[in-house]
Design an enzyme around this catalytic site. Sequence first.
Site, mmCIF file in Angstrom:
data_model
loop_
_atom_site.group_PDB
_atom_site.id
_atom_site.type_symbol
_atom_site.label_atom_id
_atom_site.label_comp_id
_atom_site.label_asym_id
_atom_site.label_seq_id
_atom_site.Cartn_x
_atom_site.Cartn_y
_atom_site.Cartn_z
ATOM 1 N N HIS A 33 24.464 27.380 -67.116
ATOM 2 C CA HIS A 33 23.429 27.857 -68.046
ATOM 3 C C HIS A 33 22.010 27.693 -67.505
ATOM 4 O O HIS A 33 21.068 28.230 -68.097
ATOM 5 C CB HIS A 33 23.515 27.106 -69.377
ATOM 6 C CG HIS A 33 24.734 27.410 -70.188
ATOM 7 N ND1 HIS A 33 25.131 28.694 -70.487
ATOM 8 C CD2 HIS A 33 25.644 26.574 -70.768
ATOM 9 C CE1 HIS A 33 26.238 28.637 -71.215
ATOM 10 N NE2 HIS A 33 26.572 27.372 -71.395
ATOM 11 N N ASP A 81 34.494 29.586 -69.004
ATOM 12 C CA ASP A 81 33.946 28.742 -70.060
ATOM 13 C C ASP A 81 33.858 29.544 -71.354
ATOM 14 O O ASP A 81 33.602 30.747 -71.333
ATOM 15 C CB ASP A 81 32.553 28.270 -69.632
ATOM 16 C CG ASP A 81 32.044 27.080 -70.405
ATOM 17 O OD1 ASP A 81 31.718 27.266 -71.595
ATOM 18 O OD2 ASP A 81 31.941 25.986 -69.833
ATOM 19 N N HIS A 126 31.537 29.508 -73.388
ATOM 20 C CA HIS A 126 30.157 29.952 -73.526
ATOM 21 C C HIS A 126 29.815 30.894 -72.364
ATOM 22 O O HIS A 126 30.163 30.631 -71.218
ATOM 23 C CB HIS A 126 29.199 28.759 -73.519
ATOM 24 C CG HIS A 126 29.483 27.762 -74.600
ATOM 25 N ND1 HIS A 126 30.325 26.672 -74.399
ATOM 26 C CD2 HIS A 126 29.065 27.679 -75.880
ATOM 27 C CE1 HIS A 126 30.395 25.974 -75.518
ATOM 28 N NE2 HIS A 126 29.645 26.561 -76.440
ATOM 29 N N ASP A 179 36.624 24.754 -72.744
ATOM 30 C CA ASP A 179 36.252 24.621 -74.144
ATOM 31 C C ASP A 179 36.698 25.798 -75.006
ATOM 32 O O ASP A 179 36.253 25.937 -76.148
ATOM 33 C CB ASP A 179 34.747 24.401 -74.292
ATOM 34 C CG ASP A 179 33.914 25.174 -73.280
ATOM 35 O OD1 ASP A 179 34.469 26.048 -72.595
ATOM 36 O OD2 ASP A 179 32.698 24.903 -73.173
#
Length: 397
Positions: free
Chosen positions: A140, A176, A178, A265
């Site tokens: 990120h 991921d 995200h 996740d």
Amino acid sequence: MDSRTLWIQTEQSGRYLFSDEHPFHPVRLALTENLLKHCGALDPAAGERPASFEETEAIIEHIHRADYVKAVRSLSVESPKLAAIADAGRFGLEADGDTPYFPGMHEAAVAVAAGSIAAAEAVMSGKADRALHLAGGLHHAFPDRASGFCVYNDAAAAISVLRERYQARVLYIDTDVHHGDGVQWFFYTDPNVFTLSIHETGKFLFPGSGFTHERGDSSGYGACLNLAMEPYTEDDSWLTCFSEAIERAALAFKPDIIVSQHGCDAHAFDPLAHIHCSMSIYREMPRLLQALAERHTGGKWVALGGGGYDHWRVVPRAWSLLWLEMVRHPLLASIDAAPDGGPLPAGWPDIKTTMSPDGPLPTTWLDDVASWEPMPRRAEITEKNKKMLELALQHIG
């Protein structure tokens, strides 16, 4: 076991710790290494050391903006100056934010990047066919700011080395939950880096990006693919979209090497997202990536860690399954033969830590999904994901 796979040591990266209460905690690394040692599948001391601090720091200074790196350094001392603290929010490092500054932050974040660079160098130079750096995957971070627990973008640093030293065409695959936004924006106009991210749709989850219309820009148009999955997606739909997308991308892009990020996740137990997958996707995705690398890159594959916030029940099993696949460990035969994957090794975990699980630990490699409550709207969610995939793949040759 395959000796052409390197484990990158994570000891120095263990200093990347915001606080004991922060969800991004290095206990995940310790638990994974402990599980693999109990399986007889890992000797961390025999792994590859990260790249040098000085070399990595120079690469970080090359890919991140100078004022941002200066701010990180200023906030990394034991008692930052008031001016640095006042400016922290401009760089995503405010004390009450998701990526708060901490003592030694610059050095710890450089150490993370050093491991990922070492993995990329080892594979592209021919020292190894595959390499795993579980402390990496800080996807990120942006050139000018921190975001989502990520200070420096180690994946972007490793890819920049592959591009500039080896002129390699890099297929980056992010699993991921995200969206891998930082890596995407680093290379959004680069036609030689293809970024593919499968994640929960940004309509409902941080960082609010990663939609199908994000396809790259300028000469990089077409070298970006986003799979924005519906909340409560389950294993079959997730894997159907993933397997078709990575194959289409590899066929069209023709990469020299694959770099993958393995945040775990998307599991139903994870507290920070809404995807409802089981441990089965963390057995299958590494298998699919291994086969993809064999078909398209001569086996060249660098894997990084990432998110995952059920520290005890999910992350150690998921990351261990990744390593077992990368080294083609014989234990996989028994895991694949049992519906629940078979028992985890006796005595795991036995690490020394002040952390403790919230409840009973799993006893098997995979989950007993038959005992889970069925998801309502399963058919509707699957159909929405199917239509999303069709739209996402429209620009892929």
